[in-house]
Design a protein around this motif. Structure first.
Motif, short mmCIF file in Angstrom:
data_model
loop_
_atom_site.label_atom_id
_atom_site.label_comp_id
_atom_site.label_asym_id
_atom_site.label_seq_id
_atom_site.Cartn_x
_atom_site.Cartn_y
_atom_site.Cartn_z
N ARG A 18 0.84 -1.21 0.00
CA ARG A 18 0.00 0.00 0.00
C ARG A 18 0.88 1.26 0.00
O ARG A 18 0.64 2.19 -0.78
CB ARG A 18 -0.91 -0.01 1.22
N ASN A 81 -6.77 1.77 -9.38
CA ASN A 81 -7.60 2.72 -8.66
C ASN A 81 -9.02 2.76 -9.20
O ASN A 81 -9.27 2.40 -10.35
CB ASN A 81 -6.99 4.12 -8.72
N PHE A 117 -7.36 0.94 -4.90
CA PHE A 117 -7.30 2.24 -4.22
C PHE A 117 -8.49 3.10 -4.63
O PHE A 117 -8.88 3.11 -5.80
CB PHE A 117 -6.02 2.99 -4.60
N CYS A 122 -8.08 1.65 0.69
CA CYS A 122 -7.39 0.62 -0.08
C CYS A 122 -7.91 -0.74 0.37
O CYS A 122 -8.03 -1.00 1.57
CB CYS A 122 -5.88 0.72 0.16
#
Length: 131
Positions: A18, A81, A117, A122
């Motif tokens: 992360r 994302n 994300f 996350c």
């Protein structure tokens, strides 16, 4: 596009991954996939980036597998994302990740995790039990 990682960062676990990928999505308004190729000690040896949403037609399975063979990667960590703000994996995310996991298994490549994300949030496929 392939980019060499500046230093051999170890992607050992969700938090390390992360922290590694978070800057990649800062200010991103469109969906993007990042793939970290790692060695046997989970150190990043190469980083690849792909534009676009994840669906069965756009998941770059062949490119990822080809890069893994060329680089002699032991594993990969994926991150993408969701600009819409929901960090939960979509059905398409799950299908694409499963397709890659099957292809990776055939060449003894480990899919270590896939992170999604969305802003500050996350989600880890590994933590959700999806890998």
């Amino acid at each position: 596009m392939l980019q060499r990682a500046e230093s051999p960062v170890a992607l050992t676990g969700v938090e390390a991954s992360r922290s590694f990928f978070a800057p990649c999505f800062h200010g991103q308004s469109s969906e993007r996939l990042w793939v970290a190729h790692v060695d046997e000690e989970a150190r990043c040896i190469h980083l690849a980036s792909y534009d676009g949403s994840l669906d069965q037609d756009d998941m770059p399975v062949r490119s990822i597998i080809g890069d893994a063979i060329r680089l002699d990667s032991a594993g990969v960590v994926l991150a993408h994302n969701h600009p819409g703000g929901n960090a939960l994996p979509s059905r398409s995310d799950k299908v694409c990740t499963r397709s890659l996991a099957i292809a990776a298994e055939a060449i003894d490549l480990t899919l270590l995790d896939h992170l999604v994300f969305a802003g500050p949030d996350c989600t880890s496929f590994r933590r959700l039990g999806l890998l």
